[in-house]
Design an enzyme around this catalytic site. Structure first.
Site, PDB file in Angstrom:
ATOM      1  N   GLU A 271       0.794  -1.223   0.000  1.00 14.23           N
ATOM      2  CA  GLU A 271       0.000   0.000   0.000  1.00 14.23           C
ATOM      3  C   GLU A 271       0.833   1.284   0.000  1.00 14.23           C
ATOM      4  O   GLU A 271       0.463   2.244  -0.680  1.00 14.23           O
ATOM      5  CB  GLU A 271      -0.994  -0.011   1.161  1.00 14.23           C
ATOM      6  CG  GLU A 271      -2.094  -1.062   1.016  1.00 14.23           C
ATOM      7  CD  GLU A 271      -1.671  -2.471   1.408  1.00 14.23           C
ATOM      8  OE1 GLU A 271      -0.524  -2.653   1.859  1.00 14.23           O
ATOM      9  OE2 GLU A 271      -2.484  -3.398   1.263  1.00 14.23           O
TER      10      GLU A 271
ATOM     11  N   PHE B 278      -5.961  -0.110   5.420  1.00 14.30           N
ATOM     12  CA  PHE B 278      -4.703  -0.098   4.666  1.00 14.30           C
ATOM     13  C   PHE B 278      -4.520   1.214   3.911  1.00 14.30           C
ATOM     14  O   PHE B 278      -3.410   1.683   3.737  1.00 14.30           O
ATOM     15  CB  PHE B 278      -4.672  -1.277   3.688  1.00 14.30           C
ATOM     16  CG  PHE B 278      -4.954  -2.597   4.352  1.00 14.30           C
ATOM     17  CD1 PHE B 278      -4.251  -2.976   5.491  1.00 14.30           C
ATOM     18  CD2 PHE B 278      -5.930  -3.445   3.867  1.00 14.30           C
ATOM     19  CE1 PHE B 278      -4.509  -4.187   6.119  1.00 14.30           C
ATOM     20  CE2 PHE B 278      -6.192  -4.667   4.486  1.00 14.30           C
ATOM     21  CZ  PHE B 278      -5.489  -5.032   5.615  1.00 14.30           C
TER      22      PHE B 278
END
Ligand SMILES: Cc1ncc(C[n+]2csc(CCOP(=O)(O)OP(=O)(O)O)c2C)c(N)n1
Ligand SMILES: [Mg+2]
Lengths: 320, 281
Positions: free
Chosen positions: A60, A85
């Site tokens: 991410e 995330f």
């Protein structure tokens, strides 16, 4: 507007469709993903425009910075994954590479809050609004339902600069309609009233409307505001509600620490302070369970909003 | 092979000394900043800005320009010095570095300093940002290229390797990464803090085309860039062996000068050494 019966619909489905329509109109729109594209429905964008969806794996921070690089070269980059995330896990990357740079990165995250459900606390981020609204230049959106999620996609693409938009994994009641007008930075009064104001965001807007119905049975006219933009805050609409109704209850599927309640309290304290009540997650982690069960257990219900409204009215010396 | 004349090399050497003097003066004037890593990257930055990059100081936003990304943002004195010497803003402005109301922030800010292409300071984000730029260039069928400088300490950051994987996944042959292999990070030697070797093999394993060069030899720098241009289907990583603090004897290879400015006395000594180097070119 009264409560229900409402259709229960998926915000993700609206998100995915809106993204494809936007992609059709604007060739500069690109999407980055992190091994959640099917779940968050960006995979269909990739089917429609194979060269414009970048699958970057479970990475991410990289996903956010790649989106920033794409935006720096003129693209409108949508980064989409689960909220935990796409906000907490990547906080400083968003801060440095997206907000400080003021780039056209639009972070759209599903799976916000408790209603993620059985996955439990690791996946239920109740702190993302707090994180994102603290970052200068960040616009923070919390659409109430599917149609509003679609509008957020278009409005985010149309504005310059970074956007964070969070919504739910679970199906939510459709309380707005496609015809309703929508603008970033505008809180919408969805029900009029002069005795107390209920301000909700996300799936709590429906619960505010339910609470308003219940209060109405006792002759209490509650104003209900859909706060789909948390930042920039529509201070004028909130200030008017404080002056005209004399009390405010906020309701959010988020910790009450630095969520919309805090934002509104700060705004009205500086203008026209009135008693307030805060319905939200009480500085605790969630747990596994079904969405509805969790909302009940953690006090995110119409009853709690009604109780908070009565308490606010009592504190300012009114029963109605 | 590029035809590299003596004349060209002499010009680059002179320019590099000029940039090093700026670095020393800027950090001395600010009494803060990061001279060591600015000096180690100086010859690569000089080669890029004064021979390789297609940029136009009069049009910093020219869409078809090559992009230079400094991932190790603390080394921005060398970037600012190069941009000023290249005409992006007045050389005088360099003395505002790290001061209040300056366009030259302690770490790079996008949109404020003409010619700066990324924000950096938190290590480990620049290569990912470069991947985004490279993808955009390719989508738009543009010929502009992306050059990114990373620190060797920055190899500790997980995101660097996320970016490395993404770059090779997409076969970004328009992307060249320089790893400033000066062997030192903030608190010590890289091999003590977090061993990196075998580093070239790591990048190779990530499917990059890898070159190892002397990062203070202009012929090797230019040849590496030339090879990167000719390499198709893969990004190129240039591991540039360098000396932290390069150019000032008492700063070379000293952990201290990662983030310490020179004193008044040291400033005189440093400038005297650099003047002598300039005369010798
Ligand atoms: C994410 C992050 N952690 C810590 C720091 C503090 N810091 C600044 S520079 C540095 C060491 C950098 O070493 P290297 O990448 O080798 O740079 P160079 O030797 O080229 O100066 C550290 C730890 C930082 N900037 N970013
Ligand atoms: Mg180093």
């Amino acid at each position: 507007m009264t409560s229900g019966p409402w259709k229960m619909e998926s915000q993700r489905t609206y998100f995915g469709k809106a993204l494809i329509e936007l992609g059709r109109r604007n060739p500069d729109v690109v999407v980055v993903g992190a091994d959640t594209t099917e779940s968050i429905k960006t995979i269909d964008f990739g089917k429609a425009f194979p060269d414009r969806l970048f699958q970057l794996g479970i990475a991410e921070p990289n996903m956010i910075s790649v989106a920033a690089g794409l935006a720096a070269a003129g693209k409108i980059a949508f980064a989409a994954t689960y909220s935990v995330f796409g906000s907490g896990h990547t906080y400083n990357v968003i801060r440095q590479n997206v907000a400080y740079t003021n780039l056209n990165v639009k972070i759209f995250c599903s799976h916000a809050g408790l209603t993620v459900g059985p996955d439990g606390a690791t996946h239920q981020i109740n702190e993302d609004i707090a994180l994102m609204r603290g970052i200068p230049r960040m616009t923070v959106l919390v659409p109430a339902d599917g149609p509003e999620t679609a509008k957020c996609v278009d409005a985010a693409a149309a504005m310059k600069g970074p956007v964070y938009c969070r919504f739910s994994r679970t199906n939510v009641p459709t309380v707005t309609s496609t015809e309703d007008d929508f603008a970033i930075g505008r809180a919408r009064v969805v029900r009029d009233g002069s005795d107390v104001t209920l301000i909700g965001c996300g799936l709590m807007v429906a619960r505010c409307l339910e609470a308003a119905d219940r209060l109405d049975r006792d002759g209490v006219e509650a104003r209900v505001i859909n706060l789909s933009t948390v930042k920039p805050l529509d201070v004028a609409t909130i200030d008017r509600a404080a002056r005209e109704t004399g009390g405010i209850v906020t309701a959010e599927e988020h910790t009450i620490v630095h969520g919309i309640g805090s934002a509104i309290a700060t705004a009205i304290a500086a203008n026209h302070p009135v008693p307030m009540g805060f319905v939200g997650v009480q500085d605790v982690f969630g747990e596994s369970g079904e969405a509805e069960e969790l909302l009940r257990k953690y006090g995110l219900t119409a009853e709690k909003i009604v109780d908070a409204a009565r308490d606010v009215m009592k504190r300012r010396g009114r029963t109605r | 092979m590029v035809d590299v004349s003596e004349e060209l090399i002499r010009g680059l050497k002179k320019k590099a000394v000029t940039l090093r003097k700026h670095i020393i003066r800027m950090t001395h004037n600010a009494q803060s900043g990061h001279p060591g890593g600015s000096m180690s990257a100086c010859d690569i930055v000089t080669a890029l800005y004064f021979q390789v990059l297609r940029v136009d100081p009069k049009k910093p936003q020219w869409p078809d320009r090559d992009r230079f990304v400094l991932s190790k943002g603390h080394a921005c004195p060398v970037w600012y010095a190069a941009l000023a010497e290249r005409g992006f803003f007045p050389v005088d402005e360099l003395m505002t570095f790290r001061k209040i109301n300056s366009r030259l922030q302690g770490h790079p800010e996008l949109g404020t300093t003409p010619g700066v292409e990324n924000a950096a300071g938190a290590e480990g984000q620049g290569l990912s940002f470069s991947v985004g730029l490279s993808l955009a260039a390719r989508m738009d069928h543009k010929a502009w290229r992306v050059y990114c400088i990373l620190g060797d300490g920055e190899q500790d950051v997980g995101q660097t390797w996320e970016a490395a994987m993404a770059a090779s996944k997409y076969g970004l042959d328009n992307l060249t990464a320089f790893i400033d292999r000066n062997g030192i990070q903030q608190e010590g030697r890289t091999e003590d803090i977090m061993p990196l070797e075998p580093l070239a093999e790591k990048w190779e394993a990530f499917n990059w085309h890898v070159l190892t060069i002397d990062g203070h030899d202009f012929r090797q720098i230019l040849a590496a860039i030339d090879e990167a241009h000719r390499t198709k289907g893969r990004p190129t990583a240039v591991i540039a062996r360098t000396v932290k603090g390069k150019g000032v004897s008492f700063m070379e290879n000293k952990i201290k000068y990662h983030g310490a400015a020179t004193s008044d006395d040291e400033l005189k000594l440093a400038l005297a050494e650099l003047d002598a180097q300039e005369a010798a070119v």
